[in-house]
Scaffold this active site. Structure first.
Site, PDB file in Angstrom:
ATOM      1  N   LYS A 108       0.802  -1.221   0.000  1.00 38.44           N
ATOM      2  CA  LYS A 108       0.000   0.000   0.000  1.00 38.44           C
ATOM      3  C   LYS A 108       0.835   1.270   0.000  1.00 38.44           C
ATOM      4  O   LYS A 108       0.357   2.319  -0.428  1.00 38.44           O
ATOM      5  CB  LYS A 108      -0.958   0.002   1.195  1.00 38.44           C
ATOM      6  CG  LYS A 108      -2.006  -1.080   1.080  1.00 38.44           C
ATOM      7  CD  LYS A 108      -3.223  -0.760   1.895  1.00 38.44           C
ATOM      8  CE  LYS A 108      -4.350  -1.692   1.497  1.00 38.44           C
ATOM      9  NZ  LYS A 108      -5.608  -1.342   2.114  1.00 38.44           N
TER      10      LYS A 108
ATOM     11  N   LYS B 150      -5.192 -10.131  -7.041  1.00 36.72           N
ATOM     12  CA  LYS B 150      -6.545 -10.098  -6.478  1.00 36.72           C
ATOM     13  C   LYS B 150      -7.298  -8.873  -6.987  1.00 36.72           C
ATOM     14  O   LYS B 150      -6.704  -7.835  -7.269  1.00 36.72           O
ATOM     15  CB  LYS B 150      -6.506 -10.120  -4.946  1.00 36.72           C
ATOM     16  CG  LYS B 150      -6.174  -8.808  -4.280  1.00 36.72           C
ATOM     17  CD  LYS B 150      -6.607  -8.804  -2.803  1.00 36.72           C
ATOM     18  CE  LYS B 150      -6.565  -7.360  -2.288  1.00 36.72           C
ATOM     19  NZ  LYS B 150      -7.669  -6.965  -1.458  1.00 36.72           N
TER      20      LYS B 150
ATOM     21  N   LYS C  34      -9.732  -2.604  -4.841  1.00 36.38           N
ATOM     22  CA  LYS C  34     -10.122  -1.247  -5.212  1.00 36.38           C
ATOM     23  C   LYS C  34      -8.912  -0.364  -5.443  1.00 36.38           C
ATOM     24  O   LYS C  34      -8.964   0.557  -6.233  1.00 36.38           O
ATOM     25  CB  LYS C  34     -11.120  -0.629  -4.238  1.00 36.38           C
ATOM     26  CG  LYS C  34     -10.813  -0.723  -2.800  1.00 36.38           C
ATOM     27  CD  LYS C  34     -12.070  -0.343  -1.995  1.00 36.38           C
ATOM     28  CE  LYS C  34     -11.952  -0.792  -0.559  1.00 36.38           C
ATOM     29  NZ  LYS C  34     -13.228  -1.024   0.089  1.00 36.38           N
TER      30      LYS C  34
HETATM   31  P1  ATP Z   1      -7.602  -2.367  -0.798  1.00 37.47           P
HETATM   32  O1  ATP Z   1      -7.112  -3.002  -2.050  1.00 37.47           O
HETATM   33  O2  ATP Z   1      -7.553  -0.871  -0.792  1.00 37.47           O
HETATM   34  O3  ATP Z   1      -7.053  -3.006   0.449  1.00 37.47           O
HETATM   35  P2  ATP Z   1      -9.818  -4.057  -0.787  1.00 37.47           P
HETATM   36  O4  ATP Z   1     -10.386  -4.166  -2.158  1.00 37.47           O
HETATM   37  O5  ATP Z   1      -8.899  -5.116  -0.274  1.00 37.47           O
HETATM   38  O6  ATP Z   1      -9.136  -2.645  -0.744  1.00 37.47           O
HETATM   39  P3  ATP Z   1     -10.919  -3.834   1.889  1.00 37.47           P
HETATM   40  O7  ATP Z   1     -11.895  -2.841   2.412  1.00 37.47           O
HETATM   41  O8  ATP Z   1      -9.485  -3.738   2.302  1.00 37.47           O
HETATM   42  O9  ATP Z   1     -11.001  -3.845   0.278  1.00 37.47           O
HETATM   43  O10 ATP Z   1     -11.413  -5.293   2.234  1.00 37.47           O
HETATM   44  C1  ATP Z   1     -12.688  -5.633   2.750  1.00 37.47           C
HETATM   45  C2  ATP Z   1     -12.809  -7.142   2.832  1.00 37.47           C
HETATM   46  O11 ATP Z   1     -12.867  -7.700   1.517  1.00 37.47           O
HETATM   47  C3  ATP Z   1     -11.619  -7.839   3.527  1.00 37.47           C
HETATM   48  O12 ATP Z   1     -12.116  -8.869   4.351  1.00 37.47           O
HETATM   49  C4  ATP Z   1     -10.832  -8.407   2.398  1.00 37.47           C
HETATM   50  O13 ATP Z   1     -10.104  -9.558   2.784  1.00 37.47           O
HETATM   51  C5  ATP Z   1     -11.925  -8.760   1.398  1.00 37.47           C
HETATM   52  N1  ATP Z   1     -11.429  -8.771   0.026  1.00 37.47           N
HETATM   53  C6  ATP Z   1     -10.936  -7.701  -0.650  1.00 37.47           C
HETATM   54  N2  ATP Z   1     -10.583  -8.048  -1.895  1.00 37.47           N
HETATM   55  C7  ATP Z   1     -10.869  -9.381  -2.027  1.00 37.47           C
HETATM   56  C8  ATP Z   1     -10.746 -10.323  -3.101  1.00 37.47           C
HETATM   57  N3  ATP Z   1     -10.254  -9.967  -4.279  1.00 37.47           N
HETATM   58  N4  ATP Z   1     -11.135 -11.595  -2.887  1.00 37.47           N
HETATM   59  C9  ATP Z   1     -11.647 -11.977  -1.682  1.00 37.47           C
HETATM   60  N5  ATP Z   1     -11.796 -11.133  -0.634  1.00 37.47           N
HETATM   61  C10 ATP Z   1     -11.413  -9.857  -0.796  1.00 37.47           C
HETATM   62 MG    MG Z   2      -7.668  -4.783   1.535  1.00 36.77          MG
END
Ligand code: ATP
Ligand code: MG
Length: 332
Positions: free
Chosen positions: A112, A195, A198
């Site tokens: 990050k 993965k 966002k």
């Molecule tokens: P960032 O990339 O900024 O960390 P993010 O897309 O991971 O954002 P978060 O708010 O950090 O979103 O995550 C919220 C939840 O969604 C967490 O439990 C995380 O493990 C899950 N999550 C995020 N992306 C995935 C994915 N691609 N597959 C499965 N679970 C996910």
């Molecule tokens: Mg995350």
């Protein structure tokens, strides 16, 4: 009833399919069997710069999406992290229990901070896993439903809970991650080796639940697969196709083997067209329900206020015990 706790960031507005399938979907299921605490983690959001107005709007938007996804305030406790000051208070104690080297080993900081450069990233971004430790331990959670990317943070939580208990006497429940194999990691549609995220995904690789369903259908149809045409679940050799099969299987409750059979000899086009329809059928009512909650901010805010009140009862109790164990003089 065993207890669960989890949170989601109010950044970037819409949840994506990875958030939903990896985490929120399990939250909805677990409210039936567990004493469930779920929160919108605005304290975590400010580890990266946020526009204040956007943060406020995105916090309501995140809560609206959680309700639209099926969280029921009568079955779970839904709240905003900053409404419960004990999170920041316990985080300080946990900061003082964590080694600098130990915190440096958290891989998410490296990912990050890469954009801004580690020198310019905030100290909050560095210690954010420790705030997460406090989030979980405050509620004495037995299980934490998250995606695979959070596993390291749950490990840290376990280590710190055991360390505190060892040093000051039994205080915290040592939690376990709750990660379903099938949805632990939903991949980017354009680069199925990373993965869906966002912050890291390109718009074409990311399915935002609140996007125009037509645009979403188009993204699914142009997902990267491979040059072969065989529809087979094989995450190593065929990550793109396997990702699509996984999403399809979870959203419809159809087994992977059944899908492989259904599409035998049919080619990727047929699979993608059908999956696009499945996703559109899911996001269309989801968007409508989210909008209904947003149209009534008073009801939304009072759901969150009631949630915070319930959460504080538990959080205050744990914090009081912690402060006493550490040796803080009680205020008269
Ligand atoms: P960032 O990339 O900024 O960390 P993010 O897309 O991971 O954002 P978060 O708010 O950090 O979103 O995550 C919220 C939840 O969604 C967490 O439990 C995380 O493990 C899950 N999550 C995020 N992306 C995935 C994915 N691609 N597959 C499965 N679970 C996910
Ligand atoms: Mg995350």
């Amino acid at each position: 009833r065993p207890r669960v706790l989890s949170g989601i960031q109010p950044t970037a507005g819409s949840f994506h399919l990875g958030n939903y399938l990896g985490a929120v979907r399990q939250w909805v299921a677990l409210q039936e069997s567990h004493d469930a605490f779920y929160m919108v983690v605005d304290l975590h959001a400010i580890t990266l710069p946020q526009d204040p107005g956007a943060l406020r709007a995105n916090t309501r938007l995140a809560a609206a999406q959680l309700l639209a996804a099926g969280l029921d305030p009568a079955r779970c406790t839904l709240f905003v992290q900053s409404h419960v000051p004990e999170h920041a208070q316990l985080a300080w104690v946990m900061n003082c229990l964590t080694g600098f080297g130990e915190a440096s080993r958290m891989t998410q900081f490296k990912d990050k901070s890469a954009k801004q450069g580690a020198d310019r990233a905030s100290v909050g971004l560095f210690t954010y896993p420790i705030l997460q430790v406090a989030d979980i331990l405050l509620y004495q959670a037995n299980e934490v439903p998250v995606g695979e990317d959070q596993r390291q943070h749950i490990e840290l939580t376990r280590d710190l809970a055991e360390r505190f208990n060892g040093r000051f006497g039994q205080t915290f429940t040592v939690p376990k991650p709750y990660i379903l194999k099938e949805t632990a990691k939903i991949f980017d549609l354009q680069d199925p080796t990373i993965k869906m995220s966002k912050s890291a995904s390109t718009p074409k690789g990311l399915v935002n639940l609140l996007d125009d369903p037509k645009a979403t259908a188009k993204k699914i149809k142009s997902a990267v697969t491979d040059t072969d045409t065989v529809i087979r679940f094989d995450p190593v050799e065929k990550p793109g196709v396997s990702n699509l099969l996984g999403i399809y299987s979870t959203l419809t409750g159809t087994g992977i083997a059944e899908l492989e059979e259904k599409y035998a000899g049919k080619g990727y086009g047929a699979l993608k067209t059908d999956l696009a329809e499945v996703v559109v059928d899911f996001v269309t009512p989801f968007r409508e329900r989210t909008q209904q909650y947003l149209d009534d901010p008073e009801t939304l805010d009072s759901i969150l206020a009631e949630g915070a009140e319930k959460a504080r009862v538990v959080a205050a109790e744990t914090l009081a015990q912690t402060y006493a164990k550490v040796g803080f003089l009680p205020a008269k």
